[in-house]
Design an enzyme around this catalytic site. Structure first.
Site, PDB file in Angstrom:
ATOM      1  N   ASP A 184      41.869  37.967  31.575  1.00  0.00           N
ATOM      2  CA  ASP A 184      42.118  36.098  32.059  1.00  0.00           C
ATOM      3  C   ASP A 184      42.554  35.906  33.452  1.00  0.00           C
ATOM      4  O   ASP A 184      42.448  36.857  34.533  1.00  0.00           O
ATOM      5  CB  ASP A 184      43.292  36.490  30.998  1.00  0.00           C
ATOM      6  N   ASP A 186      43.492  32.218  35.576  1.00  0.00           N
ATOM      7  CA  ASP A 186      44.816  31.759  35.859  1.00  0.00           C
ATOM      8  C   ASP A 186      45.703  32.397  35.667  1.00  0.00           C
ATOM      9  O   ASP A 186      46.411  33.081  34.075  1.00  0.00           O
ATOM     10  CB  ASP A 186      44.409  30.636  35.324  1.00  0.00           C
TER      11      ASP A 186
END
Length: 413
Positions: A184, A186
């Site tokens: 991922d 963020d």
């Protein structure tokens, strides 16, 4: 000598010096012995060398004792020899497991708690070694005789009580086969939430942050919440994307993680509910080969408040992982997925090793293991790669802002 009936355990301890191992085995070579196991550890110049030997008939114990004692005196070491029954093969204690402990600091009480839970489960600690000392301390235990699911659950509770991270993984070749890591972006690869940075410029930061938190905690449907947040950005000048891109802050250890794994033959990818216009250049600068992210619609030099193309949501992230793995020729069992939010759950479940990184509770509960330290390169320790291995391979220089302005790269179709 396939089934030795008698065993000898020789242990040498004391100040380390060159030649101890070779001189000991030169002595043992004079006797009809087979080597069953060897363990050597040096801590702050202090040596512990253990050799387990087997033989078919009673050994010349007096001669061995005399030679080993003479060697120990000559080297200023202490020697101990014990005799017993040798194993006939691999111990019938169940599968091998790796138990990895990380703490900052890692207190003796934490090791006591973990070791106690392992013993209470009927498993045995066969070997302990250190993988890292700073900025986190990481030790790894080789454990036999434990049920992975039960041990993982027991040790997870102990880890919470002790304020440390614990990972339980299958032993053997499993970790060595891992070949693709997908992360991922963020609050994982970077310390920021891209949409929050955009919202700050659009004057709707508080409203967007509230929706983001609810979506990442699994309280809201991600796709609906993303469209709601993006709609609030309507009218924002597209040049803001360049400004936000220049502000991105890599998570500590991110560059080291990617460069180290790349040097070891891993492929890497990122999947994001964020936006390709911002994170594509970041991926290119880091040498990340695969990228999947949402695309902001731009018209007349301004954001329209809409997205283009399919949304990269929870299911989309898992699909991207599968697509990356297929393109790289890597089975899902040889992939690692790292994330922090509810929209990472399907990706984490699909991967061979799912890692929750400073994650929400719902993600920590679902992942194979979790990390609460703020260093992304701690993932290397879960793969059995020590800090010494890392230092021998790469440095981790500061992130040059200009590096974030390279051309974006997209995922394979």
């Amino acid at each position: 000598m396939n089934n030795p009936r008698i065993s000898l355990l020789i242990t040498l301890t004391g100040r380390d010096r060159p030649g101890v191992t070779s001189r000991l085995f030169a002595i043992l070579a004079r006797h009809p012995l087979s080597v069953l196991d060897v363990e050597q550890v040096v801590i702050r110049g202090r040596l512990v060398l253990g050799v387990l030997l087997g033989c078919d008939s009673p050994p010349d114990l007096t001669g061995i004792h005399a030679a080993v004692d003479s060697l120990a005196r000559d080297l200023g070491l202490e020697a101990e020899i014990t005799m017993g029954s040798a194993p006939s093969g691999e111990p019938a204690r169940g599968g091998r497991l790796h138990v990895t402990l990380l703490g900052s600091p890692l207190a003796p009480a934490a090791i006591t708690a973990i070791a106690g839970r392992i013993a209470a489960s009927g498993a045995n600690i066969d070997r302990i070694g250190r993988l890292a000392q700073q900025p986190v301390t990481c030790i790894e235990m080789d454990v036999s005789g434990g049920d992975p699911a039960t041990l993982r659950e027991d040790l997870a509770r102990a880890a919470v009580d002790q304020g440390i991270d614990v990972a339980v993984q299958r032993g053997g070749l499993h970790r060595r086969a891992l070949r693709l890591i997908v992360m991922d972006v963020d609050s994982t690869l970077i310390r920021d939430e891209v949409i929050d940075l955009l919202a700050a410029r659009a004057g709707c930061a508080a409203e967007v942050a509230k929706v983001t938190a609810a979506a990442m905690g699994g309280e809201l449907d991600f796709t609906a919440s993303l469209r709601e947040r993006v709609s609030l950005l309507a009218g924002l000048d597209a040049g803001v994307l360049d400004e936000v891109r220049a502000e991105l802050r890599l998570t500590a250890g991110a560059r080291t993680l990617i460069r180290t794994l790349s040097g070891l033959g891993y492929r890497s990818g990122i999947v994001s509910g964020g936006f390709i216009q911002v994170i594509g250049p970041l991926a290119a600068a880091l040498g990340i080969g695969y990228v999947a992210a949402n695309e902001l619609e731009i018209s007349g030099g301004k954001l329209t408040g809409r997205l283009r193309g399919p949304v990269i949501d929870r299911a989309g992230k898992a699909e991207a992982l599968r697509r990356f793995a297929a393109d790289a020729g890597v089975p899902l069992s040889q992939t690692v997925a790292v994330g922090d939010g509810a929209n990472d759950l399907d990706m984490i479940a699909a991967a061979g090793l799912g890692v929750a990184f400073n994650a929400k509770p719902v993600v920590r509960d679902a992942a194979d293991t979790s990390l609460s330290v703020p260093y992304l390169d701690a993932i290397l320790y879960l793969l059995g790669i020590s800090s010494e291995d890392v230092l021998a391979r790469v440095d981790d220089p500061p992130d040059p802002p200009a590096a974030l302005r390279a051309a974006p790269r997209r995922s394979p179709p």
